[in-house]
Design a protein around this motif. Structure first.
Motif, PDB file in Angstrom:
ATOM      1  N   ILE A 237       0.827  -1.216   0.000  1.00 55.88           N
ATOM      2  CA  ILE A 237       0.000   0.000   0.000  1.00 55.88           C
ATOM      3  C   ILE A 237       0.864   1.272   0.000  1.00 55.88           C
ATOM      4  O   ILE A 237       0.378   2.369   0.245  1.00 55.88           O
ATOM      5  N   CYS A 239       2.967   2.579   2.027  1.00 56.85           N
ATOM      6  CA  CYS A 239       3.177   3.381   3.232  1.00 56.85           C
ATOM      7  C   CYS A 239       4.669   3.342   3.565  1.00 56.85           C
ATOM      8  O   CYS A 239       5.443   2.653   2.904  1.00 56.85           O
ATOM      9  N   PRO A 324       1.108  -3.535   7.431  1.00 57.44           N
ATOM     10  CA  PRO A 324      -0.352  -3.693   7.542  1.00 57.44           C
ATOM     11  C   PRO A 324      -0.921  -4.765   6.623  1.00 57.44           C
ATOM     12  O   PRO A 324      -2.036  -5.214   6.829  1.00 57.44           O
ATOM     13  N   VAL A 325      -0.173  -5.165   5.585  1.00 57.20           N
ATOM     14  CA  VAL A 325      -0.696  -6.186   4.675  1.00 57.20           C
ATOM     15  C   VAL A 325       0.160  -7.462   4.669  1.00 57.20           C
ATOM     16  O   VAL A 325      -0.007  -8.318   3.806  1.00 57.20           O
TER      17      VAL A 325
ATOM     18  N   GLU B  30      -5.381 -14.667   1.816  1.00 56.30           N
ATOM     19  CA  GLU B  30      -4.764 -15.979   1.992  1.00 56.30           C
ATOM     20  C   GLU B  30      -4.023 -15.961   3.331  1.00 56.30           C
ATOM     21  O   GLU B  30      -3.885 -14.909   3.963  1.00 56.30           O
ATOM     22  N   THR B  39      -3.146 -12.237   4.540  1.00 55.43           N
ATOM     23  CA  THR B  39      -2.539 -11.241   3.665  1.00 55.43           C
ATOM     24  C   THR B  39      -3.390 -11.153   2.396  1.00 55.43           C
ATOM     25  O   THR B  39      -3.999 -12.153   2.005  1.00 55.43           O
ATOM     26  N   PRO B  40      -3.479  -9.972   1.801  1.00 48.52           N
ATOM     27  CA  PRO B  40      -4.297  -9.865   0.588  1.00 48.52           C
ATOM     28  C   PRO B  40      -3.755 -10.758  -0.525  1.00 48.52           C
ATOM     29  O   PRO B  40      -2.546 -10.800  -0.760  1.00 48.52           O
ATOM     30  N   ILE B  42      -4.107 -11.040  -4.441  1.00 47.27           N
ATOM     31  CA  ILE B  42      -4.603 -10.328  -5.623  1.00 47.27           C
ATOM     32  C   ILE B  42      -4.102 -11.113  -6.824  1.00 47.27           C
ATOM     33  O   ILE B  42      -2.892 -11.160  -7.069  1.00 47.27           O
ATOM     34  N   ASN B  60      -7.819  -6.699   6.461  1.00 41.43           N
ATOM     35  CA  ASN B  60      -7.703  -5.588   5.514  1.00 41.43           C
ATOM     36  C   ASN B  60      -9.026  -5.249   4.844  1.00 41.43           C
ATOM     37  O   ASN B  60      -9.841  -6.128   4.591  1.00 41.43           O
ATOM     38  N   PHE B  65      -7.939  -1.664  -2.890  1.00 40.25           N
ATOM     39  CA  PHE B  65      -7.198  -2.012  -4.108  1.00 40.25           C
ATOM     40  C   PHE B  65      -8.029  -1.816  -5.387  1.00 40.25           C
ATOM     41  O   PHE B  65      -7.485  -1.880  -6.487  1.00 40.25           O
ATOM     42  N   GLU B  68      -7.066   0.647  -8.184  1.00 37.34           N
ATOM     43  CA  GLU B  68      -5.742   0.426  -8.784  1.00 37.34           C
ATOM     44  C   GLU B  68      -5.772  -0.519  -9.972  1.00 37.34           C
ATOM     45  O   GLU B  68      -4.861  -0.499 -10.798  1.00 37.34           O
ATOM     46  N   ALA B 216       0.604   5.196   6.789  1.00 38.48           N
ATOM     47  CA  ALA B 216      -0.087   3.905   6.670  1.00 38.48           C
ATOM     48  C   ALA B 216      -1.580   4.086   6.906  1.00 38.48           C
ATOM     49  O   ALA B 216      -2.401   3.431   6.263  1.00 38.48           O
ATOM     50  N   ASN B 219      -2.912   5.366   3.654  1.00 42.14           N
ATOM     51  CA  ASN B 219      -2.796   4.422   2.547  1.00 42.14           C
ATOM     52  C   ASN B 219      -3.623   3.159   2.748  1.00 42.14           C
ATOM     53  O   ASN B 219      -3.942   2.467   1.789  1.00 42.14           O
ATOM     54  N   ALA B 220      -3.959   2.851   4.001  1.00 44.94           N
ATOM     55  CA  ALA B 220      -4.805   1.676   4.252  1.00 44.94           C
ATOM     56  C   ALA B 220      -6.282   2.026   4.097  1.00 44.94           C
ATOM     57  O   ALA B 220      -7.132   1.145   4.133  1.00 44.94           O
ATOM     58  N   ALA B 272      -3.537  -0.202  11.024  1.00 47.55           N
ATOM     59  CA  ALA B 272      -2.306  -0.100  10.240  1.00 47.55           C
ATOM     60  C   ALA B 272      -1.214   0.647  10.994  1.00 47.55           C
ATOM     61  O   ALA B 272      -0.032   0.468  10.716  1.00 47.55           O
TER      62      ALA B 272
END
Lengths: 340, 321
Positions: A237, A239, A324-325, B30, B39-40, B42, B60, B65, B68, B216, B219-220, B272
């Motif tokens: 993301i 950050c 965070p991810v 996943e 965790t994402p 994609i 999250n 996303f 994007e 963060a 951005n989150a 975050a």
């Protein structure tokens, strides 16, 4: 080797003695996160809960905000005033081996062709007392980078947990000078043996591994592999956590805080994760995040080895743990294509 | 439907969407690389969908996303995430026909920081964390300890107004109703409101002094979608990039005002934050003010006009009167 030991019950005597000469910093939760904080003379309870700080001890050398100089204008023009030099020496008590090694890595940049007076001034004015780890986070991977939970690189004095006592080992002359307290007793061969066991046990606790063989070459060969980098950057993301809290990241920005004819020139940490980091009048070479992710990884594992023959990562795992991810540099490094 | 069954259904649906070319991307969760994390995920590859998970750690807000990616997207959404998706559609950042919402009724997510506080140990030492009805069960060194969900879930989950997405294409599992005790999620806010203004000022000073300006929180946040944030403007320079606490406060307040009417109280900003600044106390206050003044809750009604783009004459009475 004439090592000493100290009973854990007496441990507060060490900073108590040192604080006569030094400004002693210890890990603390006082600020609301875990950071090295000026010792209050009492609480040494961090030994019970402390694994590592969130804010790396780098902050004591390259702080988040640094006043470089102040300036004002009078009838004769601009005048510059440097901040007063810090007279009192500082001592960091409880730095972890990964973070001490990180300072040795930062020295390569700040003590190179350009000698940074701010950073080096603090380095020369600071004594590091390390405490070896007995527990690891599940994001720790120091052993894969030639480091260890009890490594002494970069510290002046090292404490290793051997049960009821800490083995106290002077690594440098500055460390030797710290061994004056009467609470220390001579370590026996059995204590040395216990330290070896403690080291091995701590090593076993570091469960994550990373294969760094030929990593710089692999990264070089994969530099143009846009598909790979886009894939690994997808969930980032952008950050600044992984860079601003990395013990080996050092990029900074310089700004003037001004009002009318006076001001302060400040430098503050910057992050290559931010698109603005590379913005220039005509263009920005890293607008897409995959280019920024690539730069971050390559800077640590390819460019730094090229410049200084050292990987700019010590396996502290902050970038993984605090993300965070859950973007995980181990997975990225492991999946770099061989390029063949 | 038990969790493993709905996870399997998610995998099947996601795989089918990609294989049949109905979507170009799947965004889901996943397993993460650390304990109790996800965790994402994609991906455009149907083979990857077998890694999709649904559990109590799918934190999250994946709608972040959406703007994007190009092409049609299948996205896993909890209630709060679905509200963000609706809000993004209202703001014309995403087109409804470009998303396939895989809705996950959500009974709340486990706040690891709270669990650590409850047991006095780091998450690394915990063997297992599970959820049974209104209990969270933590296994530590072989021994089980039970906590009520009001102790162990995220504050914003306790205050959740929409556990089951209203807007969806595929519903995974039985709908879940909102809790009838949303007050449990207001504790921190209530404490702050009881403080004197001076004490509250000191509180925020201390909290924002440790902000490292990593952004963060911004951005989150799916509601923070400006292509160029005001903090990055250099002409004029609204805010210096030096993280003095006053500027950090200025940043937070401006961000809150900017996301007013878009914030769905998903809690991602606070989660975050690497240095534990209780940011939700600011955003939730703004959320409540928006609800009071404008009777508006972001993403709850897809027919509603975005809050800040229209004006109704009767609003004036409330605002100025």
């Amino acid at each position: 080797m004439a090592d000493k030991k100290i009973n854990k019950r007496d441990i507060a005597k060490l900073p108590n003695e040192w604080c006569r000469e030094f400004s002693v910093l210890v890990p603390s939760r006082e600020s609301g996160t875990v950071a090295m904080t000026r010792w209050d003379g009492k609480d040494i309870g961090f030994l019970d809960w402390y694994r590592n700080t969130v804010v790396p001890p780098r902050d004591s050398f390259l702080p988040l905000i640094e006043e470089m100089f102040s300036f004002y204008k009078d009838k004769d023009g601009y005048n510059i005033e440097l901040p007063p030099p810090k007279e009192q020496k500082q001592l960091i008590f409880g730095i972890r081996p990964c973070d001490a090694r990180a300072l040795a890595i930062l020295d390569m940049t700040f003590n190179d062709g350009y000698q940074d007076p701010y950073y080096l001034g603090r380095r020369q004015n600071t004594v590091l007392v390390g405490i070896g780890c007995t527990k690891a986070y599940d994001s720790c991977f120091c052993t894969s980078l030639g480091n260890s939970p009890t490594d002494t690189t970069g510290v002046d004095l090292m404490l290793t947990d051997i049960g009821e006592d800490f083995l106290v080992e002077a690594i440098t002359d500055a460390g030797k000078e710290l061994l004056t307290t009467s609470s220390l007793s001579k370590a026996t061969e059995a204590d040395q043996a216990r330290a070896k066991v403690s080291e091995e046990t701590a090593r076993q606790k570091v469960t994550r591994n990373i294969d760094i063989r030929d990593i710089a070459q692999k990264l070089r060969a994969s530099f143009e592999d846009q598909d790979f980098w886009q894939k690994v950057a997808a969930k980032c993301i952008s950050c600044g956590i992984c860079t601003l809290l990395c013990p080996t990241c050092y990029c900074f920005d310089i700004n003037d805080e001004m009002s009318k004819a006076q001001g302060v020139r400040c430098r503050s940490l910057d992050s290559c994760s931010f698109p603005i980091y590379t913005r220039m009048p005509m263009e920005n070479p890293r607008t897409e995040k995959w280019r920024r992710v690539r730069n971050k990884v390559c800077h640590k594992y390819e460019f730094y080895p090229m410049l200084f023959d050292a990987i700019a990562c010590t396996g502290c795992g902050r970038c993984i743990r605090l993300c965070p991810v859950n973007w995980d540099i181990i997975q990225i490094i492991e999946s770099v294509p061989t390029g063949a | 439907m038990i969790n493993s069954a709905r996870q399997q259904r998610l995998i099947d649906e996601a795989k089918a969407l990609l294989k049949q070319g109905k979507v170009r991307w799947i965004i889901g969760f996943e397993a993460g690389s650390l304990k109790f994390t996800t965790t994402p995920l994609i991906t455009a590859d149907a083979g990857d969908t077998s890694r999709l998970v649904i559990n109590s750690f799918i934190v999250n807000n994946l709608s972040n996303f959406l703007p994007e990616l190009e092409g049609r997207i299948g996205i896993v959404a909890k209630g709060c995430d679905s509200r963000s998706i609706v809000s993004l559609i209202q703001d014309s950042k995403v087109r409804r026909e470009d998303v396939v919402i895989l809705a996950v009724p959500c009974s709340g997510l486990i706040d690891l920081a709270k669990v650590e506080q409850l047991i006095g140990k780091d998450r690394d030492e915990i063997d297992a964390i599970s959820r049974k009805d209104d209990k969270v069960i933590v296994t530590l060194a072989g021994a089980k300890r039970e906590f009520s969900i009001s102790e162990a879930l995220y504050d914003n989950c306790l205050a959740c107004e929409l556990p089951t997405p209203q807007e969806y294409d595929i519903l995974l599992g039985e709908p879940i109703l909102p809790s009838n005790e949303p007050a449990a999620g207001q504790k921190k806010l209530d404490e702050l409101k009881k403080m004197s203004p001076e004490a509250r000022w000191q509180f925020w000073k201390k909290e924002l002094e440790r902000c490292i300006r990593c952004y963060a929180c911004r951005n989150a946040c799916p509601a923070c979608y400006c292509q160029r944030c005001f903090v990055e403007e250099t002409e004029p320079q609204w805010l210096l990039p030096i993280p003095h606490w006053q500027d950090n406060l200025m940043f937070q307040i401006t961000m809150d005002i900017h996301v007013a009417g878009r914030c769905t109280d998903c809690g991602e900003c606070q989660r975050a934050c690497p240095v534990n600044i209780p940011l939700r106390s600011l955003t939730k206050e703004m959320y409540d003010i928006v609800a009071d003044l404008f009777h508006f809750k972001a993403g709850m009604d897809k027919e509603a006009l975005p809050l800040m783009t229209h004006y109704e004459q009767e609003e004036a009475e409330d605002l100025i009167g």
